[in-house]
Design an enzyme around this catalytic site. Structure first.
Site, PDB file in Angstrom:
ATOM      1  N   ASP A   1       1.048  -1.098   0.107  1.00  0.00           N
ATOM      2  CA  ASP A   1      -0.085  -0.018   0.130  1.00  0.00           C
ATOM      3  C   ASP A   1       0.888   1.292   0.085  1.00  0.00           C
ATOM      4  OD1 ASP A   1      -3.171   0.627   1.161  1.00  0.00           O
ATOM      5  OD2 ASP A   1      -1.997   2.023   1.036  1.00  0.00           O
TER       6      ASP A   1
ATOM      7  N   GLU B   1     -14.823  -9.265  -6.518  1.00  0.00           N
ATOM      8  CA  GLU B   1     -15.153  -9.821  -5.072  1.00  0.00           C
ATOM      9  C   GLU B   1     -16.444  -9.566  -4.675  1.00  0.00           C
ATOM     10  OE1 GLU B   1     -15.739  -7.297  -2.516  1.00  0.00           O
ATOM     11  OE2 GLU B   1     -15.682  -5.584  -3.672  1.00  0.00           O
TER      12      GLU B   1
ATOM     13  N   LEU C   1     -17.397  -9.569  -1.301  1.00  0.00           N
ATOM     14  CA  LEU C   1     -17.443  -9.543   0.019  1.00  0.00           C
ATOM     15  C   LEU C   1     -18.270  -8.541   0.763  1.00  0.00           C
ATOM     16  CD1 LEU C   1     -13.582  -9.161   0.314  1.00  0.00           C
ATOM     17  CD2 LEU C   1     -14.842 -11.320   0.504  1.00  0.00           C
TER      18      LEU C   1
ATOM     19  N   GLU D   1     -19.371  -6.058   3.658  1.00  0.00           N
ATOM     20  CA  GLU D   1     -18.458  -5.332   4.971  1.00  0.00           C
ATOM     21  C   GLU D   1     -19.199  -6.118   6.239  1.00  0.00           C
ATOM     22  OE1 GLU D   1     -17.724  -1.073   5.042  1.00  0.00           O
ATOM     23  OE2 GLU D   1     -17.239  -1.213   3.053  1.00  0.00           O
TER      24      GLU D   1
ATOM     25  N   LYS E   1     -20.297  -8.704 -11.492  1.00  0.00           N
ATOM     26  CA  LYS E   1     -20.081  -7.939 -10.392  1.00  0.00           C
ATOM     27  C   LYS E   1     -21.086  -6.773 -10.437  1.00  0.00           C
ATOM     28  CE  LYS E   1     -18.628  -5.768  -6.963  1.00  0.00           C
ATOM     29  NZ  LYS E   1     -18.265  -5.940  -5.530  1.00  0.00           N
TER      30      LYS E   1
ATOM     31  N   GLY F   1     -35.435   0.242   4.766  1.00  0.00           N
ATOM     32  CA  GLY F   1     -34.640   1.028   5.664  1.00  0.00           C
ATOM     33  C   GLY F   1     -34.466   2.289   5.035  1.00  0.00           C
TER      34      GLY F   1
ATOM     35  N   CYS G   1     -20.184   0.645  -2.130  1.00  0.00           N
ATOM     36  CA  CYS G   1     -20.492  -0.202  -3.451  1.00  0.00           C
ATOM     37  C   CYS G   1     -21.611   0.112  -4.130  1.00  0.00           C
ATOM     38  CB  CYS G   1     -20.289  -1.524  -2.996  1.00  0.00           C
ATOM     39  SG  CYS G   1     -18.823  -2.060  -1.941  1.00  0.00           S
TER      40      CYS G   1
ATOM     41  N   LYS H   1     -21.784   3.870  -5.859  1.00  0.00           N
ATOM     42  CA  LYS H   1     -20.951   3.973  -6.830  1.00  0.00           C
ATOM     43  C   LYS H   1     -21.051   3.234  -8.064  1.00  0.00           C
ATOM     44  CE  LYS H   1     -16.879   2.171  -6.053  1.00  0.00           C
ATOM     45  NZ  LYS H   1     -16.377   1.210  -6.992  1.00  0.00           N
TER      46      LYS H   1
HETATM   47  C1  UGA Z   1     -22.340  -5.033  -1.231  1.00  0.00           C
HETATM   48  C2  UGA Z   1     -22.595  -6.496  -1.693  1.00  0.00           C
HETATM   49  O1  UGA Z   1     -23.696  -6.907  -0.835  1.00  0.00           O
HETATM   50  C3  UGA Z   1     -21.681  -7.282  -1.692  1.00  0.00           C
HETATM   51  O2  UGA Z   1     -21.834  -8.754  -2.247  1.00  0.00           O
HETATM   52  C4  UGA Z   1     -20.242  -6.632  -2.647  1.00  0.00           C
HETATM   53  O3  UGA Z   1     -19.341  -7.603  -2.707  1.00  0.00           O
HETATM   54  C5  UGA Z   1     -20.094  -5.301  -1.931  1.00  0.00           C
HETATM   55  O4  UGA Z   1     -21.150  -4.354  -1.986  1.00  0.00           O
HETATM   56  C6  UGA Z   1     -19.043  -4.758  -2.707  1.00  0.00           C
HETATM   57  O5  UGA Z   1     -19.217  -4.368  -4.023  1.00  0.00           O
HETATM   58  O6  UGA Z   1     -17.906  -4.606  -2.434  1.00  0.00           O
HETATM   59  P1  UGA Z   1     -21.655  -3.633   1.316  1.00  0.00           P
HETATM   60  O7  UGA Z   1     -21.916  -2.728   0.426  1.00  0.00           O
HETATM   61  O8  UGA Z   1     -20.837  -4.285   2.193  1.00  0.00           O
HETATM   62  O9  UGA Z   1     -21.808  -5.107   0.066  1.00  0.00           O
HETATM   63  O10 UGA Z   1     -23.455  -4.120   1.779  1.00  0.00           O
HETATM   64  P2  UGA Z   1     -24.752  -4.825   1.732  1.00  0.00           P
HETATM   65  O11 UGA Z   1     -24.729  -5.475   2.724  1.00  0.00           O
HETATM   66  O12 UGA Z   1     -24.985  -5.224   0.557  1.00  0.00           O
HETATM   67  O13 UGA Z   1     -25.656  -3.573   2.072  1.00  0.00           O
HETATM   68  C7  UGA Z   1     -25.773  -2.341   1.127  1.00  0.00           C
HETATM   69  C8  UGA Z   1     -26.848  -1.447   1.552  1.00  0.00           C
HETATM   70  O14 UGA Z   1     -28.202  -2.177   1.674  1.00  0.00           O
HETATM   71  C9  UGA Z   1     -26.575  -0.995   3.075  1.00  0.00           C
HETATM   72  O15 UGA Z   1     -27.020   0.152   3.093  1.00  0.00           O
HETATM   73  C10 UGA Z   1     -27.826  -1.741   3.678  1.00  0.00           C
HETATM   74  O16 UGA Z   1     -28.192  -1.106   5.054  1.00  0.00           O
HETATM   75  C11 UGA Z   1     -28.960  -1.817   2.717  1.00  0.00           C
HETATM   76  N1  UGA Z   1     -29.793  -3.023   3.111  1.00  0.00           N
HETATM   77  C12 UGA Z   1     -29.411  -4.380   2.823  1.00  0.00           C
HETATM   78  C13 UGA Z   1     -30.885  -2.863   3.227  1.00  0.00           C
HETATM   79  O17 UGA Z   1     -31.562  -1.624   3.367  1.00  0.00           O
HETATM   80  N2  UGA Z   1     -31.872  -3.778   3.410  1.00  0.00           N
HETATM   81  C14 UGA Z   1     -31.524  -5.134   3.327  1.00  0.00           C
HETATM   82  O18 UGA Z   1     -32.205  -5.947   3.390  1.00  0.00           O
HETATM   83  C15 UGA Z   1     -30.126  -5.139   2.766  1.00  0.00           C
END
Ligand code: UGA
Length: 432
Positions: free
Chosen positions: A31, A147, A149, A151, A200, A249, A256, A259
């Site tokens: 990094d 990926e 993943l 968070e 993706k 919500g 992610c 963007k």
């Molecule tokens: C997301 C994807 O879920 C991952 O598969 C992907 O790898 C990642 O982006 C990435 O591109 O790196 P993440 O950003 O960590 O992961 O978060 P999520 O768990 O997907 O949640 C995204 C948003 O949706 C959050 O604001 C969360 O609060 C919201 N959410 C999620 C809801 O409002 N309701 C739900 O039922 C689920």
């Protein structure tokens, strides 16, 4: 076991480095931030990700991970180079690929012919083909290994992924990348470079569309006297729909979804294949955040400048300290603009740059003397808080708004005369 370099030690890079090391590979993490590398050398992980700090430390002790701020540490026996640098959005919505370009250039002059550059960063469809055209004359192969993943769950997702996707121009290159994951049980998919990149983007975009739909449906339920939790439960029983990602919500956020959906909509439009569903989901998400803020403002009532709002949750979702594109921060800011005093509590986010929020040391402290409580992030610990205790410290006519639909409605309603929950009928629901 292979010798691997991971470039970019953010949340994706660190998880990848730790995961590959745990699988037995030897990892050099690079990094360019000297501050980050020094912190890592002292065992300090710059992000809140369950289990990551402990596992990083044990892999460093086992000498399977070494970190550096210099590409010059790359030795001739490195076989794979994972690119995990960020691709932030520029103001036009176009992904800024400057870190991809600079890391690719640095690797080009150091990797040996026959090695593989593995793109893990989320890049616009078509990027890997260009990188491949640039590196092929040097004998360096390119693979796309997106990926998935999430968070707060990153290490678990690394070891139990829903799938492992590898795109490459030659099947044997894709197979060599898949070989790094030997031992992990998951469906595997080999495809071309552009398809891997598209998988993706399309996965994140479809989930964003689904969430925008659910958030709009929550508003319909509020107005028409239905209960969103029952509606989504009933929908989710259809195996074609399934019950994941159906929780309403205050809007979707993070580094992610916002963007990636903007990038997909923009690039699709540029090639004359507009994705109207994704464009609508983005607009809908803005409307959801405005709607939630408007409901909170209404509950706050007249003279907001004389009032205090307690906010539970600042992170964009639970189990992370990430506030990038956090609907919680955006909604708290809108409420702050009314002149109201904002006192926030989040289990891990302890400050928000450039915002005039007071940060409380406990959820109850945040509510002390407050006129309104708004729940914006679904941290588990909020569920067990006794509403009677909250009632005691809040002002006389205080209101509560659960914008995550996570609290026990019956016991909170028994304590608060003015209580609203996302997707639940409001007092004027039947007057439509
Ligand atoms: C997301 C994807 O879920 C991952 O598969 C992907 O790898 C990642 O982006 C990435 O591109 O790196 P993440 O950003 O960590 O992961 O978060 P999520 O768990 O997907 O949640 C995204 C948003 O949706 C959050 O604001 C969360 O609060 C919201 N959410 C999620 C809801 O409002 N309701 C739900 O039922 C689920």
């Amino acid at each position: 076991m292979a010798k691997v370099v991971v470039v970019g030690l953010g949340y994706v890079g660190l998880t990848t480095a730790v995961g590959l090391a745990q699988l037995g590979h030897t990892v050099l993490g690079i990094d360019l931030s000297n501050e980050r590398v020094q912190a890592l050398k002292n065992g300090i992980i710059p992000i809140h990700e369950p289990g990551l700090a402990e596992e990083f430390t044990s892999q460093v002790i086992a000498r399977r991970i070494l970190v550096s701020e210099s590409y010059d540490e790359i030795t001739s026996d490195i076989e794979f180079a994972f690119v995990c640098v960020s691709t932030p959005s520029s103001p036009s919505g176009q992904a800024d690929l400057s870190y991809i370009e600079s890391s690719t250039a640095s690797l080009r002059s150091r990797l040996e012919p026959g090695s593989v550059l593995v793109m893990k960063s989320t890049v616009p469809i078509g990027t890997c083909r260009k990188v491949s055209a640039e590196l092929t004359p040097f004998g360096i192969n390119v693979a796309s290994n997106p990926e998935f993943l999430s968070e707060g769950n990153a290490l678990k997702d690394f070891f139990s992924p829903s799938r492992i996707v590898v795109g490459a121009e030659k099947k044997e290159i894709a197979e060599s990348v898949l070989g790094l994951y030997a031992g992990i049980q998951a469906p595997q998919l080999i495809c071309d470079l552009a398809s891997a990149e598209a998988i993706k983007h399309a996965s994140n975009a479809l989930l964003s569309v689904r969430l925008s739909f659910v958030n709009e449906l929550a508003a319909v339920c509020e107005k028409m006297g239905a209960d969103i939790s029952k509606v989504t439960e009933g929908m989710g029983l259809d195996p074609r729909i399934g019950n994941n990602f159906l929780n309403p919500g205050p809007g979707w956020g993070g580094s992610c979804f916002p963007k990636d959906s903007v990038e997909l909509a923009r690039s699709a439009s540029d090639v004359g294949a507009r994705m109207l569903t994704v464009e609508a989901a983005i607009l809908s998400n803005t409307a959801t955040k405005q709607r939630v803020a408007a409901i909170a403002k209404e509950l706050l009532g007249d003279n907001p400048n004389l009032k205090t709002v307690a906010i539970w949750g600042l992170a964009f979702k639970a189990n992370t300290d990430d506030i990038r594109e956090s609907p919680a921060v955006q909604i708290a800011s809108t409420l702050s603009e009314t002149g109201a005093r904002i006192v926030a509590f989040d289990p891990v986010v302890k400050s928000v740059p450039n915002k005039e929020f007071f940060v409380a040391t406990s959820p109850i402290d945040a509510c002390d003397g407050a006129d309104l409580l708004v729940v914006l992030t679904e941290w588990d610990e909020f569920k067990s808080i006794d509403p009677a205790e909250v009632r005691e410290v809040m002002r006389g006519n205080a209101a509560v708004y659960d914008a995550r639909g996570m609290l026990n409605r019956t016991s909170w309603m028994a304590n608060f005369r003015r209580y609203e929950e996302i997707g639940q009928p409001t007092s004027d629901s039947f007057g439509h």
